[in-house]
Scaffold this motif. Structure first.
Motif, PDB file in Angstrom:
ATOM      1  N   GLY A 153     -20.054   8.200   5.633  1.00 34.27           N
ATOM      2  CA  GLY A 153     -21.006   8.247   6.480  1.00 34.27           C
ATOM      3  C   GLY A 153     -21.916   6.956   6.586  1.00 34.27           C
ATOM      4  N   LEU A 154     -21.576   5.846   6.203  1.00 35.28           N
ATOM      5  CA  LEU A 154     -22.156   4.662   6.007  1.00 35.28           C
ATOM      6  C   LEU A 154     -22.418   4.177   7.592  1.00 35.28           C
ATOM      7  CD1 LEU A 154     -20.807   3.168   2.694  1.00 35.28           C
ATOM      8  CD2 LEU A 154     -22.856   4.444   3.016  1.00 35.28           C
ATOM      9  N   ILE A 172      -3.934   4.327   3.869  1.00 37.05           N
ATOM     10  CA  ILE A 172      -4.413   3.794   5.227  1.00 37.05           C
ATOM     11  C   ILE A 172      -4.006   2.379   5.237  1.00 37.05           C
ATOM     12  CG2 ILE A 172      -6.356   2.861   6.584  1.00 37.05           C
ATOM     13  CD1 ILE A 172      -7.969   5.184   5.011  1.00 37.05           C
ATOM     14  N   THR A 173      -3.236   2.111   6.168  1.00 35.25           N
ATOM     15  CA  THR A 173      -2.337   0.808   6.249  1.00 35.25           C
ATOM     16  C   THR A 173      -2.662  -0.066   7.299  1.00 35.25           C
ATOM     17  OG1 THR A 173      -0.442   1.641   7.287  1.00 35.25           O
ATOM     18  CG2 THR A 173      -0.344   1.864   4.918  1.00 35.25           C
ATOM     19  N   GLY A 174      -2.562  -1.368   7.189  1.00 35.33           N
ATOM     20  CA  GLY A 174      -2.741  -2.205   8.455  1.00 35.33           C
ATOM     21  C   GLY A 174      -3.010  -3.649   8.150  1.00 35.33           C
ATOM     22  N   ALA A 175      -2.802  -4.481   8.973  1.00 34.65           N
ATOM     23  CA  ALA A 175      -3.071  -6.123   8.420  1.00 34.65           C
ATOM     24  C   ALA A 175      -4.797  -6.095   8.326  1.00 34.65           C
ATOM     25  CB  ALA A 175      -2.818  -6.924   9.431  1.00 34.65           C
ATOM     26  N   SER A 176      -4.899  -7.307   7.544  1.00 38.71           N
ATOM     27  CA  SER A 176      -6.436  -7.389   7.447  1.00 38.71           C
ATOM     28  C   SER A 176      -6.993  -7.585   8.841  1.00 38.71           C
ATOM     29  CB  SER A 176      -6.422  -9.046   6.731  1.00 38.71           C
ATOM     30  OG  SER A 176      -7.854  -9.314   6.622  1.00 38.71           O
ATOM     31  N   GLY A 177      -8.181  -7.076   8.840  1.00 36.85           N
ATOM     32  CA  GLY A 177      -9.183  -7.125  10.119  1.00 36.85           C
ATOM     33  C   GLY A 177      -8.847  -5.986  10.903  1.00 36.85           C
ATOM     34  N   THR A 230     -13.585  -0.115   7.415  1.00 39.59           N
ATOM     35  CA  THR A 230     -14.439   0.555   8.640  1.00 39.59           C
ATOM     36  C   THR A 230     -14.201   1.786   8.610  1.00 39.59           C
ATOM     37  OG1 THR A 230     -14.639  -1.538  10.021  1.00 39.59           O
ATOM     38  CG2 THR A 230     -15.164   0.570  11.071  1.00 39.59           C
ATOM     39  N   LEU A 231     -13.157   2.323   8.590  1.00 43.57           N
ATOM     40  CA  LEU A 231     -12.748   3.851   8.614  1.00 43.57           C
ATOM     41  C   LEU A 231     -13.309   4.400   7.233  1.00 43.57           C
ATOM     42  CD1 LEU A 231     -11.368   6.027   9.844  1.00 43.57           C
ATOM     43  CD2 LEU A 231      -9.256   5.537   8.924  1.00 43.57           C
ATOM     44  N   LEU A 232     -13.059   3.679   6.188  1.00 45.21           N
ATOM     45  CA  LEU A 232     -13.662   4.206   5.000  1.00 45.21           C
ATOM     46  C   LEU A 232     -14.968   4.589   4.915  1.00 45.21           C
ATOM     47  CD1 LEU A 232     -11.668   2.406   2.208  1.00 45.21           C
ATOM     48  CD2 LEU A 232     -11.110   4.724   3.283  1.00 45.21           C
ATOM     49  N   ARG A 233     -15.847   3.406   5.496  1.00 46.63           N
ATOM     50  CA  ARG A 233     -17.307   3.426   5.956  1.00 46.63           C
ATOM     51  C   ARG A 233     -17.710   4.573   6.624  1.00 46.63           C
ATOM     52  NH1 ARG A 233     -20.378  -0.418   3.984  1.00 46.63           N
ATOM     53  NH2 ARG A 233     -22.054  -0.143   5.714  1.00 46.63           N
ATOM     54  N   LEU A 266      -6.837   5.965   0.417  1.00 48.15           N
ATOM     55  CA  LEU A 266      -6.439   4.550  -0.201  1.00 48.15           C
ATOM     56  C   LEU A 266      -6.071   3.495   0.808  1.00 48.15           C
ATOM     57  CD1 LEU A 266      -4.661   4.016  -3.743  1.00 48.15           C
ATOM     58  CD2 LEU A 266      -3.895   2.765  -1.584  1.00 48.15           C
ATOM     59  N   THR A 267      -6.704   2.412   0.593  1.00 51.90           N
ATOM     60  CA  THR A 267      -6.064   1.421   1.633  1.00 51.90           C
ATOM     61  C   THR A 267      -5.187   0.391   0.973  1.00 51.90           C
ATOM     62  OG1 THR A 267      -8.005  -0.211   1.796  1.00 51.90           O
ATOM     63  CG2 THR A 267      -8.230   1.510   2.802  1.00 51.90           C
ATOM     64  N   THR A 268      -4.626  -0.336   1.900  1.00 49.28           N
ATOM     65  CA  THR A 268      -3.800  -1.303   1.320  1.00 49.28           C
ATOM     66  C   THR A 268      -3.103  -2.150   2.573  1.00 49.28           C
ATOM     67  OG1 THR A 268      -1.940  -2.055  -0.162  1.00 49.28           O
ATOM     68  CG2 THR A 268      -1.721  -0.012   1.179  1.00 49.28           C
ATOM     69  N   HIS A 269      -2.882  -3.471   2.355  1.00 42.76           N
ATOM     70  CA  HIS A 269      -2.025  -4.341   3.044  1.00 42.76           C
ATOM     71  C   HIS A 269      -0.461  -4.611   2.580  1.00 42.76           C
ATOM     72  CE1 HIS A 269      -3.860  -7.342   0.734  1.00 42.76           C
ATOM     73  NE2 HIS A 269      -2.876  -8.034   0.794  1.00 42.76           N
ATOM     74  N   ILE A 270      -0.687  -3.909   1.214  1.00 40.86           N
ATOM     75  CA  ILE A 270       0.650  -4.169   0.493  1.00 40.86           C
ATOM     76  C   ILE A 270       1.470  -3.107   0.461  1.00 40.86           C
ATOM     77  CG2 ILE A 270       1.820  -4.704  -1.656  1.00 40.86           C
ATOM     78  CD1 ILE A 270      -0.711  -6.021  -2.534  1.00 40.86           C
ATOM     79  N   GLU A 271       2.750  -3.068   1.386  1.00 34.26           N
ATOM     80  CA  GLU A 271       3.339  -1.525   1.702  1.00 34.26           C
ATOM     81  C   GLU A 271       4.899  -1.696   1.016  1.00 34.26           C
ATOM     82  OE1 GLU A 271       3.510  -0.247   5.429  1.00 34.26           O
ATOM     83  OE2 GLU A 271       1.778  -1.768   6.251  1.00 34.26           O
ATOM     84  N   GLU A 272       4.977  -2.788   0.032  1.00 30.08           N
ATOM     85  CA  GLU A 272       6.546  -3.185  -0.552  1.00 30.08           C
ATOM     86  C   GLU A 272       6.491  -2.157  -1.715  1.00 30.08           C
ATOM     87  OE1 GLU A 272       4.427  -7.103  -1.652  1.00 30.08           O
ATOM     88  OE2 GLU A 272       4.426  -5.404   0.003  1.00 30.08           O
TER      89      GLU A 272
END
Length: 234
Positions: A50-51, A33-38, A43-46, A215-221
């Motif tokens: 089910g949180l 799951i990629t994307g800039a901070s914010g 939220t998607l993980l939560r 897995l989430t990250t804002h680092i794609e390199e």
């Protein structure tokens, strides 16, 4: 096992945090799951765990589904279901019932999670932190798993004395040392240099085989780390 999201929406304070997010995930799959901070990665993980409830769209694990869309109104526009206070209303009895069923389904699954915050018991050592989450894990098993990513001399120290990068690795071992149905890692390489990030990624790949990995990250390199992942772009 299969997890399906269709047109997921989430709104905070009138701002769209998630908008029309859709994906399908199956056992053995790896999803980045990629994307800039914010942009709603956490939220998607939560929502997956089910949180939190989505404010629109549907979410399902196997045959248990939670749907919050109310469809199109007479003008042909999507009805967001706002109440008199202008807030999204996902609190209908039907939605609440479905959400309860969804949570019941999740409780039958084993989920390994490493949040952005390490959430370790700071007065305890790394070995104990792994064992208290992985019931039935022997001391020898915990030492063996931790030694893949940390120096054995650091395993008996209170985790409050370890560096941020070391604590990050302890939380990752704690999440995936035992076999799980779903693995969720929120920015797992934060605080790690490239070499340790690669080593940690190899450990995660090996330990999560057969489960669903998010897995989430804002680092794609780090192409060598993320090769083989299906991308969920926010």
């Amino acid at each position: 096992m299969k997890i399906v999201a269709e047109n997921i929406k989430k709104i905070y304070d009138g701002k769209d945090v998630l908008q029309n997010v859709s994906f399908s995930a199956e056992s053995g799959g790896r999803y980045l799951i990629t994307g800039a901070s914010g942009e709603g990665k956490t939220t998607l993980l939560r929502i997956i765990m089910g949180l939190e409830m989505p404010d629109g769209g549907s979410f399902s694990v196997d045959d248990i589904s939670v749907k919050t869309d109310t469809g199109k109104n007479d003008a042909g526009k999507i009805d967001t279901g706002k109440n008199d206070a202008g807030k999204i209303d996902t609190g209908t009895e039907d939605v609440k019932k479905k959400h309860k069923e969804y949570l019941t389904a999740l409780k039958k699954l084993s989920i390994g999670t490493a949040f952005q915050e390490d959430r370790l018991c700071e007065t305890m050592d790394a070995v104990t932190n792994v064992r208290i989450v992985n019931k039935g894990f022997s001391e020898e098993e915990a030492v063996r798993e931790l030694s893949v990513l940390l120096d054995e001399n650091d395993l008996r120290k209170p985790v409050s004395t370890l560096s941020g990068g070391m604590c990050r690795r302890v939380s990752i071992v704690r999440a995936c040392a035992a076999s799980r149905d779903i693995y969720i890692f929120d920015e797992p390489f934060s605080g790690l240099d490239k070499d340790n990030a690669k080593k940690t990624a190899e450990y995660i790949r090996e330990k999560t085989k057969g489960g669903i990995l998010f897995l989430t990250t804002h680092i794609e390199e780090y192409n060598e780390i993320f090769g083989g992942f299906e991308i969920i772009k926010l």
